[in-house]
Design an enzyme around this catalytic site. Structure first.
Site, PDB file in Angstrom:
ATOM      1  N   TRP A  53       1.411   0.703   9.732  1.00 14.94           N
ATOM      2  CA  TRP A  53       1.451   0.598  11.197  1.00 14.94           C
ATOM      3  C   TRP A  53       2.702   1.180  11.845  1.00 14.94           C
ATOM      4  CZ3 TRP A  53       5.817  -2.234  11.732  1.00 14.94           C
ATOM      5  CH2 TRP A  53       6.108  -3.211  10.775  1.00 14.94           C
ATOM      6  N   ASN A  54       3.713   1.524  11.056  1.00 15.13           N
ATOM      7  CA  ASN A  54       4.985   1.826  11.731  1.00 15.13           C
ATOM      8  C   ASN A  54       5.051   3.211  12.384  1.00 15.13           C
ATOM      9  OD1 ASN A  54       4.998   2.518   9.000  1.00 15.13           O
ATOM     10  ND2 ASN A  54       7.208   2.574   8.913  1.00 15.13           N
ATOM     11  N   LYS A  87      -8.373   5.308   6.921  1.00 15.19           N
ATOM     12  CA  LYS A  87      -8.349   3.936   7.429  1.00 15.19           C
ATOM     13  C   LYS A  87      -6.940   3.649   7.952  1.00 15.19           C
ATOM     14  CE  LYS A  87      -7.258  -0.234   6.244  1.00 15.19           C
ATOM     15  NZ  LYS A  87      -6.937  -0.775   7.548  1.00 15.19           N
ATOM     16  N   GLY A 130       2.090   2.224   2.494  1.00 15.57           N
ATOM     17  CA  GLY A 130       2.137   0.799   2.796  1.00 15.57           C
ATOM     18  C   GLY A 130       3.090   0.090   1.859  1.00 15.57           C
ATOM     19  N   GLU A 142       2.994   6.121  -1.055  1.00 14.43           N
ATOM     20  CA  GLU A 142       4.275   6.111  -0.321  1.00 14.43           C
ATOM     21  C   GLU A 142       4.569   4.654   0.008  1.00 14.43           C
ATOM     22  OE1 GLU A 142       6.243   8.542   0.186  1.00 14.43           O
ATOM     23  OE2 GLU A 142       5.007  10.326  -0.090  1.00 14.43           O
ATOM     24  N   LEU A 143       5.533   4.071  -0.693  1.00 12.84           N
ATOM     25  CA  LEU A 143       5.711   2.613  -0.607  1.00 12.84           C
ATOM     26  C   LEU A 143       7.064   2.236   0.016  1.00 12.84           C
ATOM     27  CD1 LEU A 143       4.135   1.900  -4.097  1.00 12.84           C
ATOM     28  CD2 LEU A 143       2.983   2.067  -1.895  1.00 12.84           C
ATOM     29  N   CYS A 164      10.409   2.765   6.290  1.00 14.83           N
ATOM     30  CA  CYS A 164      10.473   2.644   4.831  1.00 14.83           C
ATOM     31  C   CYS A 164      11.804   3.128   4.277  1.00 14.83           C
ATOM     32  CB  CYS A 164       9.323   3.413   4.203  1.00 14.83           C
ATOM     33  SG  CYS A 164       9.221   5.106   4.770  1.00 14.83           S
TER      34      CYS A 164
HETATM   35  P1  NAD Z   1       0.332  -2.836   3.949  1.00 13.49           P
HETATM   36  O1  NAD Z   1       0.464  -2.560   2.509  1.00 13.49           O
HETATM   37  O2  NAD Z   1       0.136  -4.222   4.402  1.00 13.49           O
HETATM   38  O3  NAD Z   1      -0.924  -2.017   4.557  1.00 13.49           O
HETATM   39  C1  NAD Z   1      -1.063  -0.615   4.433  1.00 13.49           C
HETATM   40  C2  NAD Z   1      -2.529  -0.242   4.608  1.00 13.49           C
HETATM   41  O4  NAD Z   1      -3.294  -0.730   3.497  1.00 13.49           O
HETATM   42  C3  NAD Z   1      -3.175  -0.837   5.859  1.00 13.49           C
HETATM   43  O5  NAD Z   1      -4.038   0.124   6.417  1.00 13.49           O
HETATM   44  C4  NAD Z   1      -3.946  -2.009   5.293  1.00 13.49           C
HETATM   45  O6  NAD Z   1      -5.041  -2.408   6.085  1.00 13.49           O
HETATM   46  C5  NAD Z   1      -4.419  -1.450   3.975  1.00 13.49           C
HETATM   47  N1  NAD Z   1      -4.805  -2.444   2.960  1.00 13.49           N
HETATM   48  C6  NAD Z   1      -4.437  -3.741   2.872  1.00 13.49           C
HETATM   49  N2  NAD Z   1      -5.003  -4.309   1.780  1.00 13.49           N
HETATM   50  C7  NAD Z   1      -5.733  -3.347   1.169  1.00 13.49           C
HETATM   51  C8  NAD Z   1      -6.536  -3.309  -0.016  1.00 13.49           C
HETATM   52  N3  NAD Z   1      -6.713  -4.374  -0.780  1.00 13.49           N
HETATM   53  N4  NAD Z   1      -7.106  -2.146  -0.357  1.00 13.49           N
HETATM   54  C9  NAD Z   1      -6.919  -1.042   0.396  1.00 13.49           C
HETATM   55  N5  NAD Z   1      -6.192  -1.026   1.527  1.00 13.49           N
HETATM   56  C10 NAD Z   1      -5.589  -2.155   1.914  1.00 13.49           C
HETATM   57  O7  NAD Z   1       1.605  -2.173   4.633  1.00 13.49           O
HETATM   58  P2  NAD Z   1       2.090  -2.283   6.148  1.00 13.49           P
HETATM   59  O8  NAD Z   1       2.576  -3.664   6.396  1.00 13.49           O
HETATM   60  O9  NAD Z   1       1.042  -1.724   7.049  1.00 13.49           O
HETATM   61  O10 NAD Z   1       3.319  -1.262   6.182  1.00 13.49           O
HETATM   62  C11 NAD Z   1       4.629  -1.617   5.850  1.00 13.49           C
HETATM   63  C12 NAD Z   1       4.978  -1.137   4.464  1.00 13.49           C
HETATM   64  O11 NAD Z   1       4.739   0.255   4.370  1.00 13.49           O
HETATM   65  C13 NAD Z   1       6.443  -1.314   4.120  1.00 13.49           C
HETATM   66  O12 NAD Z   1       6.568  -1.800   2.790  1.00 13.49           O
HETATM   67  C14 NAD Z   1       7.014   0.081   4.208  1.00 13.49           C
HETATM   68  O13 NAD Z   1       8.154   0.311   3.433  1.00 13.49           O
HETATM   69  C15 NAD Z   1       5.851   0.909   3.766  1.00 13.49           C
HETATM   70  N6  NAD Z   1       5.983   2.279   4.262  1.00 13.49           N
HETATM   71  C16 NAD Z   1       6.215   3.295   3.384  1.00 13.49           C
HETATM   72  C17 NAD Z   1       6.386   4.593   3.855  1.00 13.49           C
HETATM   73  C18 NAD Z   1       6.664   5.747   2.916  1.00 13.49           C
HETATM   74  O14 NAD Z   1       6.373   6.873   3.291  1.00 13.49           O
HETATM   75  N7  NAD Z   1       7.212   5.531   1.725  1.00 13.49           N
HETATM   76  C19 NAD Z   1       6.307   4.839   5.219  1.00 13.49           C
HETATM   77  C20 NAD Z   1       6.075   3.779   6.072  1.00 13.49           C
HETATM   78  C21 NAD Z   1       5.890   2.501   5.590  1.00 13.49           C
END
Ligand code: NAD
Length: 492
Positions: A150-151, A174, A227, A249-250, A283
């Site tokens: 979402w960020n 998605k 995520g 990308e975590l 992130c």
């Molecule tokens: P999240 O992991 O909660 O969700 C990410 C996506 O995955 C959402 O679309 C969510 O609906 C989906 N999702 C959730 N459960 C799932 C499942 N079981 N199967 C498939 N999809 C599923 O992350 P968030 O809270 O939206 O974002 C914040 C995180 O993202 C932070 O940890 C941040 O560091 C990371 N992030 C990483 C980068 C990067 O490029 N490395 C960039 C931005 C954010």
């Protein structure tokens, strides 16, 4: 109140089961949009459309024509930048000043990868066998499932999809359930640009309802995910069952390292932009500030002088520096880490509370927070907070900076502040991170690979090579001789 349908096979449509969910403005607290709530049935329809598009007009299109469509899309993103940025602020509460820059810059991914589309080449191999013509081709991997956080919703769309579409893949995306609207507005632009039906699809909804069936779908060939590391690990496991290609990308816990010989004013500004920009919801946040002990007090003074100037408030206002936290669960998580840090013995020298006052109480604001006396074994130094919370850790020398810098499960980014060129080069080599910035922080470009090592992910986005994440190599062998093989029972 606005209504957003999902986008499947070139058309906006309701969810198969007719469900909806709300999208809230993190600053005003108001529900401003309702979004179609997808399920496995919508995933099936979108994946079928994406698969059909591979065998249809898109699959037959020349790479140059694909590139032209992508450049047209870049023009449309630019032309709609103000509107898209406003929608992103309405959904994620980040500063308009940041989002307008991001959305304008977004167009460059479409131009750059549009230009790369017809430069994907194979090779003729001067093979070690007579009467044989051998060459390689690069083919699109197929249907790509893209899952975003979402960020920075539209930035992630560009990072994933520009490379995927340039490679000739099709996409089912998605978006995060917290920020679906800008991605759906973007989908309308793909139609306006002239992309054939089914090339780019958006299924909105929740992780379990849409994300999980999408990752597991048998006709999805590649999964690209942004995520948290916990969800990323679940996605990785689910994709492994179908032996799908995966990029992740975590999260991160990036060290921003200040040596005594640095320009301390520059480094203090870099530390601020590393953690308080985007309300720490990035992130690559430089959430561990490592400061050489000999300048620790002097540096902290500069840091506090800058940090106390931060104006908290309405993210649409140009003079605001720190916006609200995007979601209530995220706010609760940040506040719990502040409590954890205090309980661990870290000393809170700035903030540490919910921000309140006129124009703030309806939203989830966290004061820019700085902890000193942090040791690297504390949870506040090891775990990703994803908020405006900085941990300051002292170090004696270069070796200790490297040891502390690397002593986390993550390896996304790192910053180094020094005027010593030899030290800068040594540090860039020694730090276990996908990206290292020297005398700058949080710089990105469509030309430079972005991504992490260790628990921060797999694969890279942006930069020329990222297109390979969406390509498969095929080896072609053509026998030019009419003679039968000397012995058909052996390998040629
Ligand atoms: P999240 O992991 O909660 O969700 C990410 C996506 O995955 C959402 O679309 C969510 O609906 C989906 N999702 C959730 N459960 C799932 C499942 N079981 N199967 C498939 N999809 C599923 O992350 P968030 O809270 O939206 O974002 C914040 C995180 O993202 C932070 O940890 C941040 O560091 C990371 N992030 C990483 C980068 C990067 O490029 N490395 C960039 C931005 C954010």
């Amino acid at each position: 109140m606005q209504t957003y349908q999902m986008f499947i096979n070139g058309r906006f449509c309701d969810a198969a089961d007719g469900g909806w969910f709300d999208s809230e403005n993190p600053y005003s607290g108001e529900v401003w949009a309702r979004i179609a709530r997808g399920s496995a049935a919508d995933v099936d329809a979108a994946v079928a459309a994406a698969k059909a598009a591979l065998g249809g007009e898109w699959g037959r299109m020349t790479a140059s024509a694909r590139g032209k469509l992508m450049r047209r899309l870049g023009d449309l993103v630019l032309a709609n930048a103000e509107r898209l940025a406003e929608i992103e602020v309405r959904d994620n509460g980040k500063l308009y000043a940041e989002m307008i820059g991001q959305v304008r810059y977004n167009s460059e991914w479409w131009y750059y990868f549009g230009g790369l589309a017809d430069k994907i080449q194979g090779a003729v191999v001067p093979i070690d066998k007579p009467d044989m013509l051998t060459y390689t081709t690069s083919e699109p991997l197929g249907v790509v499932a893209a899952l975003t956080a979402w960020n920075s919703p539209l930035l992630f769309v560009a990072w994933k999809c520009a490379a995927a579409l340039a490679a000739g893949c099709t996409v089912v995306l998605k978006p995060s359930e917290f920020t679906s609207a800008s991605t759906l507005e973007f989908a309308a632009l793909t139609k306006e640009a002239g992309f054939p039906d089914g090339v780019f699809n958006v299924v909105t909804g929740f992780g379990q309802d849409v994300g999980a069936p999408l990752v597991a779908h048998r006709d999805v060939n590649k999964v690209t995910f942004t995520g948290s590391d916990a969800t990323g690990a679940a996605v990785y496991q689910a994709a492994a069952k179908g032996l799908k290609r995966v990029s992740l990308e975590l999260g991160g816990k990036s060290p921003n390292i200040v040596f005594a010989d640095a320009d301390l004013d520059q480094a203090a500004a870099g530390a601020i932009s590393g953690i308080f920009a985007a309300t720490g919801q990035t992130c690559v946040a430089g959430s561990r500030l490592l400061v050489q002990n000999s300048v620790r007090e002097a540096f902290l003074e500069k840091l506090l002088a800058l940090a106390t100037q931060a104006r908290i408030g309405d993210p649409m206002q140009a003079d605001v520096h720190v916006g609200p936290v995007t979601t209530k669960p995220q706010f609760d998580k940040i506040m719990s880490y502040i409590d954890i840090a205090k309980a661990e013995g870290a000393r809170c020298v700035l903030g540490g509370k919910r921000a309140s006052g006129p124009g703030l109480d309806q939203a989830n604001f966290v004061e820019p927070t700085i902890f000193t006396d942090v040791t690297n074994d504390m949870r506040i130094a090891q775990e990703e907070v994803f908020g405006p919370v900085l941990s300051v850790i002292g170090f004696e020398d270069e070796a200790e900076a490297v040891r502390i810098g690397n002593d986390v499960i993550y390896g996304l980014a790192a910053g180094v502040w020094t005027k010593d060129i030899g030290r800068a080069v040594r540090m860039t080599k020694a730090l276990r991170a996908g990206m290292v910035w020297v005398n700058t922080y949080r710089a990105v470009s469509y030309m430079m690979p972005f991504g992490g090592i260790k628990n921060s992910g797999l694969g890279r986005e942006s930069g020329m090579d990222s297109i390979k994440e969406f390509l498969e190599t095929k080896s072609v062998w053509i026998n030019t001789s009419d003679a039968p093989p000397a012995n058909p029972f052996t390998m040629r």
